[in-house]
Write an enzyme that holds these catalytic residues in place. Structure first.
Site, short mmCIF file in Angstrom:
data_model
loop_
_atom_site.label_atom_id
_atom_site.label_comp_id
_atom_site.label_asym_id
_atom_site.label_seq_id
_atom_site.Cartn_x
_atom_site.Cartn_y
_atom_site.Cartn_z
N LYS A 85 0.88 -1.17 0.00
CA LYS A 85 0.00 0.00 0.00
C LYS A 85 0.91 1.22 0.00
O LYS A 85 1.82 1.31 0.84
CB LYS A 85 -0.91 0.04 1.23
CG LYS A 85 -1.76 1.31 1.24
CD LYS A 85 -2.79 1.31 2.31
CE LYS A 85 -2.24 1.80 3.64
NZ LYS A 85 -3.31 2.03 4.62
N GLY A 105 -4.43 4.93 17.35
CA GLY A 105 -3.92 6.14 16.70
C GLY A 105 -2.41 6.17 16.52
O GLY A 105 -1.89 6.79 15.59
N ASP A 128 0.79 5.23 15.22
CA ASP A 128 1.34 4.43 14.13
C ASP A 128 2.64 5.03 13.60
O ASP A 128 3.07 4.74 12.51
CB ASP A 128 0.29 4.31 13.00
CG ASP A 128 -0.17 5.68 12.50
OD1 ASP A 128 0.31 6.71 13.05
OD2 ASP A 128 -0.97 5.74 11.56
P1 NAD Z 1 -8.16 13.03 11.64
O1 NAD Z 1 -7.18 14.04 11.18
O2 NAD Z 1 -9.46 12.92 10.92
O3 NAD Z 1 -8.49 13.25 13.20
C1 NAD Z 1 -7.45 13.48 14.11
C2 NAD Z 1 -7.92 13.19 15.51
O4 NAD Z 1 -6.83 13.45 16.43
C3 NAD Z 1 -9.06 14.08 15.97
O5 NAD Z 1 -9.82 13.40 16.94
C4 NAD Z 1 -8.31 15.25 16.59
O6 NAD Z 1 -9.09 16.01 17.49
C5 NAD Z 1 -7.21 14.51 17.31
N1 NAD Z 1 -6.05 15.35 17.59
C6 NAD Z 1 -5.39 16.17 16.74
N2 NAD Z 1 -4.37 16.78 17.38
C7 NAD Z 1 -4.38 16.32 18.66
C8 NAD Z 1 -3.58 16.56 19.80
N3 NAD Z 1 -2.55 17.41 19.77
N4 NAD Z 1 -3.88 15.93 20.95
C9 NAD Z 1 -4.91 15.05 20.99
N5 NAD Z 1 -5.71 14.76 19.94
C10 NAD Z 1 -5.44 15.40 18.79
O7 NAD Z 1 -7.37 11.64 11.63
P2 NAD Z 1 -7.94 10.18 11.50
O8 NAD Z 1 -7.95 9.78 10.07
O9 NAD Z 1 -9.16 10.02 12.32
O10 NAD Z 1 -6.72 9.35 12.16
C11 NAD Z 1 -6.48 9.42 13.55
C12 NAD Z 1 -5.16 8.75 13.86
O11 NAD Z 1 -5.21 7.38 13.51
C13 NAD Z 1 -3.96 9.32 13.11
O12 NAD Z 1 -2.89 9.43 14.02
C14 NAD Z 1 -3.64 8.26 12.06
O13 NAD Z 1 -2.30 8.26 11.68
C15 NAD Z 1 -4.02 7.01 12.83
N6 NAD Z 1 -4.30 5.84 12.00
C16 NAD Z 1 -3.87 4.65 12.46
C17 NAD Z 1 -4.11 3.50 11.72
C18 NAD Z 1 -3.67 2.15 12.24
O14 NAD Z 1 -3.73 1.17 11.50
N7 NAD Z 1 -3.27 2.05 13.47
C19 NAD Z 1 -4.79 3.59 10.49
C20 NAD Z 1 -5.26 4.83 10.08
C21 NAD Z 1 -5.02 5.97 10.85
#
Ligand code: NAD
Length: 328
Positions: A74, A227, A229
């Site tokens: 990916k 979150g 990653d």
């Molecule tokens: P998004 O940008 O739509 O949302 C971000 C989220 O993080 C919101 O809830 C926001 O309020 C919060 N946030 C932003 N800055 C912050 C801070 N300083 N302190 C606390 N919270 C904060 O992103 P998303 O698409 O919902 O993704 C969220 C997270 O999940 C990202 O870190 C992304 O990399 C991760 N992710 C992980 C996987 C996995 O397989 N583990 C897959 C996809 C995304």
């Protein structure tokens, strides 16, 4: 004469919603975690780079599953200025190859698949690790992924209520609207109340500092940390991992880019105390031992998850006549 052409199947992003349900994603991800634990599927090292253009982070995740023969990668990343262009900031595409010949086999839109496979991972952890009588779901985070996470979670326990907290309170409407769609009451709470009341907690934020503290969690719960990653990100206090029985999708990622990176770096957790979720699926680890235990799943997101859901999307697209084929 050697045939140089391949038939490549294209499954555009616009077709994914009609092909992959959260149950399809769940089945594919559960089978993948099990295969990883049997050592018949493995991920290659992750590449993720700031490219010095458009503020973008670009990378790829790849791997091979000898059981399903899913081989590929990916590729994509995060383009923060996309929103003003009317595009999603996260962009990804899955490329699958024929494991017998190395020829390119399929090109699959990866944006929705990423959300579905990520939600499926925490749902797998809930199925195997959450207290059986879990009633309250706690959501930390209200971004794009959070709605997918909530929808997948409620398929595995009889939740009666959702409570939530977000760093940006103005985004909480996403959680309340998703809960309403699911016919569940929603309440916005403090992190301390969330830690005290939730039987299952999902954290899905882009935080770089702990949000859920050790002292917030006062009784038995299952925490899916989804979150973190990337190196430096963190959602829960490291000492919480020492009180919990810790599981992950892949130990190498958990200790380097996952939630466990901080507990490992500060020497409060040993790598040998982290268990693969696949070993629970395969029956090699009992999972939750007691009702009052804290279990924690460090869902780092592995390339094999992407390949698994993309492979199913290709099969279904061909079966239903919505795949496009090009000679390459
Ligand atoms: P998004 O940008 O739509 O949302 C971000 C989220 O993080 C919101 O809830 C926001 O309020 C919060 N946030 C932003 N800055 C912050 C801070 N300083 N302190 C606390 N919270 C904060 O992103 P998303 O698409 O919902 O993704 C969220 C997270 O999940 C990202 O870190 C992304 O990399 C991760 N992710 C992980 C996987 C996995 O397989 N583990 C897959 C996809 C995304």
């Amino acid at each position: 004469m050697v045939n140089q052409t391949s038939k490549v199947t294209i499954v555009p992003e616009s077709e994914i919603a009609g092909l992959i349900t959260s149950q399809t994603a769940f089945d594919a991800v559960e089978a993948t975690f099990a295969a990883m634990s049997r050592r018949s599927a493995y991920n290659f090292p992750v590449i993720r780079e700031a490219i010095g253009h458009a503020d973008a982070l670009y990378g790829f995740k790849s791997g091979f599953d000898r059981e399903s023969l899913a081989l590929g990668l990916k590729s994509g990343g995060y383009w923060p200025e996309n929103e003003v262009r009317g595009l999603t900031n996260h962009q990804s595409t899955v490329i699958l190859f024929d494991a017998d010949t190395g020829r390119v086999k399929a090109l699959v839109g990866g944006n929705l698949l990423t959300a579905l496979r990520t939600a499926a991972a925490s749902a797998v952890s809930i199925k195997y690790l959450a207290p059986k009588n879990a009633r309250v779901l706690g959501m930390i985070g209200a971004g794009h992924q959070s709605a997918f996470q909530m929808r997948a979670a409620v398929e595995h326990r009889n939740f009666e209520k959702v409570i939530g907290w977000n760093f940006h309170p103005e985004m909480l409407s996403r959680l309340s609207e998703t809960a309403r769609d699911l016919d569940l009451p929603f309440e916005s709470v403090s992190l301390a109340d969330l830690g005290e009341q939730a039987d299952v907690i999902i954290s899905i934020t882009s935080s770089f500092a702990p949000l859920l503290m050790d002292s917030h969690v006062t009784s038995s719960t299952h925490i899916a940390c989804m979150g973190t990653d990337t190196k430096g990100k963190q959602e829960v206090e490291a000492s919480l991992l020492t009180r919990a029985t810790v599981f992950t999708d892949e130990i190498a990622q958990s200790i380097s880019i996952g939630e466990a990176q901080h507990a490992i770096a500060s020497n409060v957790l040993k790598e040998t105390h982290i268990n693969e979720i696949g070993s629970v699926i395969n029956g090699d680890h009992p999972g939750r031992n007691t009702d009052d235990e804290i279990t924690l799943f460090d869902g780092t997101g592995v390339g094999l998850q992407d390949l698994a859901v993309a492979r199913v999307a290709v099969d279904l697209a061909v079966e239903r006549g919505v795949a496009r084929e090009v000679t390459f």
